[in-house]
Enzyme design. Structure first.
Site, short mmCIF file in Angstrom:
data_model
loop_
_atom_site.label_atom_id
_atom_site.label_comp_id
_atom_site.label_asym_id
_atom_site.label_seq_id
_atom_site.Cartn_x
_atom_site.Cartn_y
_atom_site.Cartn_z
N GLU A 219 0.85 -1.20 0.00
CA GLU A 219 0.00 0.00 0.00
C GLU A 219 0.88 1.24 0.00
O GLU A 219 1.98 1.21 0.56
CB GLU A 219 -0.85 0.03 1.26
CG GLU A 219 -1.76 -1.15 1.43
CD GLU A 219 -2.64 -0.97 2.64
OE1 GLU A 219 -3.70 -0.37 2.49
OE2 GLU A 219 -2.24 -1.40 3.74
N HIS A 243 -5.82 -11.47 5.85
CA HIS A 243 -5.90 -11.39 4.39
C HIS A 243 -4.86 -12.28 3.68
O HIS A 243 -5.20 -13.06 2.80
CB HIS A 243 -5.70 -9.96 3.91
CG HIS A 243 -6.63 -8.96 4.54
ND1 HIS A 243 -7.92 -9.26 4.87
CD2 HIS A 243 -6.46 -7.66 4.90
CE1 HIS A 243 -8.51 -8.19 5.40
NE2 HIS A 243 -7.64 -7.21 5.44
N LYS A 347 2.97 -0.72 4.52
CA LYS A 347 2.40 0.59 4.21
C LYS A 347 3.53 1.50 3.73
O LYS A 347 4.69 1.26 4.03
CB LYS A 347 1.73 1.17 5.44
CG LYS A 347 0.51 0.35 5.85
CD LYS A 347 -0.54 1.17 6.57
CE LYS A 347 -1.73 0.35 7.00
NZ LYS A 347 -2.74 0.16 5.96
#
Ligand code: BG6
Length: 495
Positions: A219, A243, A347
């Site tokens: 991300e 996930h 991230k």
């Protein structure tokens, strides 16, 4: 053509209704399904939260959220005008057994008693048990009621068990829908089709043919104002425990006997239970954690400098929470032997991409003078959903036999020219239909916690350094060293 049948009328009660998830995902998802005529104007969406809001004030918030999170080509003000009256609000102290519950119970009468009733808990998981207890106390749990639990279910195995017990005291397992929104992604569901509707792949799907598998969820965003939650969670709990392990299960599982929910979930569970346990001693060798510092993200106009994780948390904050994880997993089964499964999520990485890379073994012997690249199957979960198979080809022309890789490239958007629904759309409708196939069963959630827990504990006791990486990079150098130890490299680095 994919069919989309209308669902029965329902009352959908969302606890934590003023939060980000409701505004960003749930309301837009329900709007889309209303637009697709899957739900009727007789359905109600009831927001429940502690705030004191009137129905009208909550509808205004919903309207703003739709304007912000629904793509402009799907925004139809006429339709929104019909959708908003379906929305209601009840100011409730969900975890307390107090009189605020009258605001919710007052919205139900005999006419709604037989309707499908979904309670979606988008609050802190610590409150799930208390909310369910209060639902029972208020006689809101009818025959047609079911409960949806957002992840994370707990923060470790014990807390997950406790929450599952608490909720299980009021709802039968068949009425509990544990959401992992990755399972609602079309491309994740398509993994089942890719593997079991195409024998060409299934024949090659084992350690004889496959060298290793990489599963990445990268991300560009940071913690986006969710610092309070994220700092207690970290990437291992936030992305890997649920996930990425679910995706791994779909890649590694045996063919289920049928698409029946329990058949599918039994196979996923076997994978989770076959994961090689990671001991505290293994952690520094198979798990890398990182935290982002300041850095430059994006390529447009030279990108932008973004703050470090600690700066995002707030002035003077210290934290060892990981915003990046890379892991080496093994599924100890006849099919997989010692094939490494590399998992990576972080991230503030250079691009938003979720993909699975299945790298096949090299040719046993080469008759070509040039070196050969191994075949690679890349399953793009998002964005630019699709599949690529890289093959070696002769470069046309010339006298010799020069080879170069080129891809068979399937873009789902081009192939199916259809809108890609958000994962929540399908999942919310499945909760109404009562179809649990894309939801996690209790034993799966607990098996996933059992596997990650030794890593969490090792990190808590400072085993395995916390590496730093600059925002906009592909994570700490140690993540490269992890995969290079088997002579490989992460897919992006090669791109
Ligand atoms: C959520 C995590 O479950 O998944 C977030 O809590 C993360 O931190 C998100 O950003 C990623 O989802 P997607 O669908 O954008 O890959």
């Amino acid at each position: 053509m994919a069919t989309m049948s209308a669902v029965e009328d329902f009352d959908y009660v969302v606890f934590g209704a003023t939060g980000d998830l409701t505004m960003r995902k749930l309301l837009p998802a329900l709007y889309h399904r209303f637009r697709d005529k899957q739900i009727s104007e007789r359905c109600r969406i009831i927001g429940a939260a502690r705030s004191q809001l009137s129905h009208e004030e909550f509808r205004e918030r919903a309207h703003k959220a739709l304007r912000r999170f629904v793509k402009p080509d799907a925004l139809e003000e006429g339709l929104i005008a019909s959708f908003l009256p379906m929305i209601f609000f009840a100011s409730v102290n969900g975890a307390e057994a107090d009189s605020t519950w009258d605001n919710l119970t007052g919205l139900f009468d005999d006419a709604s008693a037989g309707k499908i009733r979904v309670f979606y808990l988008a609050t802190s998981p610590e409150l799930y048990g208390a909310i369910c207890g209060n639902l029972k106390q208020q006689s809101l749990i009818t025959e047609q009621a079911r409960v949806v639990l957002e992840k994370p279910i707990g923060h470790d195995l014990d807390s997950a068990r406790r929450i599952n017990d608490e909720v299980g005291a009021f709802f039968d397992e068949k009425k509990i829908f544990r959401i992992d929104h990755y399972l609602g992604k079309e491309t994740v569901q398509n993994l089942i089709a890719l593997r079991f509707a195409n024998p060409v792949f299934e024949r090659l799907w084992d350690s004889d043919a496959i060298d290793h598998v990489q599963i990445t969820a990268a991300e560009t965003v940071g913690v986006e104002g969710r610092g309070d939650y994220y700092d207690k969670s970290g990437a291992l709990r936030d992305m890997i425990q649920n996930h990425l392990l679910q995706v791994l299960c779909l890649v590694a599982m045996e063919p289920p006997g049928s698409l029946d929910a329990d058949n599918l979930r039994n196979e996923k569970l076997k994978v989770l239970r076959a994961l090689k346990p990671i001991t505290a001693h293994d952690v520094p060798h198979v798990a890398v954690r990182g935290q982002y510092g300041r850095g430059r993200i994006g390529s447009k106009d030279g990108g932008e400098i973004v703050p470090a994780y600690l700066e995002e948390l707030g002035e003077g904050k210290q934290s060892d929470t990981e915003t990046f994880v890379a892991l080496k997993a093994e599924v100890h089964s006849w099919r997989w032997g010692k094939v490494p499964f590399y998992l990576r999520s972080g991230k503030r990485l250079p691009s938003k991409v979720s993909e699975i890379v299945v790298q096949f073994r090299e040719t046993p012997w080469s008759i070509f003078p040039t070196s050969l690249e191994p075949n690679r199957l890349i399953i793009r979960l998002q964005p630019e959903e699709g599949i690529q198979l890289s093959l070696m080809n002769k470069v046309p022309g010339g006298d010799g036999m020069a080879l170069r890789p080129a891809n068979i490239d399937v873009s789902f958007e081009k192939a199916f020219s259809t809108r890609y629904p958000d994962a929540y759309e399908r999942l919310l409708m499945d909760t109404v239909r009562g179809d649990p196939v894309l939801f996690m069963r209790r034993d799966e959630v607990e098996a996933a916690w059992s596997w990650v827990e030794p890593i969490l504990k090792a990190w808590e006791s400072k085993t395995g350094s916390l590496h730093h990486y600059a925002a906009g990079s592909w994570g700490p150098e140690a993540a490269n060293a992890l995969i290079q130890s088997t002579g490989h490299g992460w897919h992006e680095e090669k791109a």
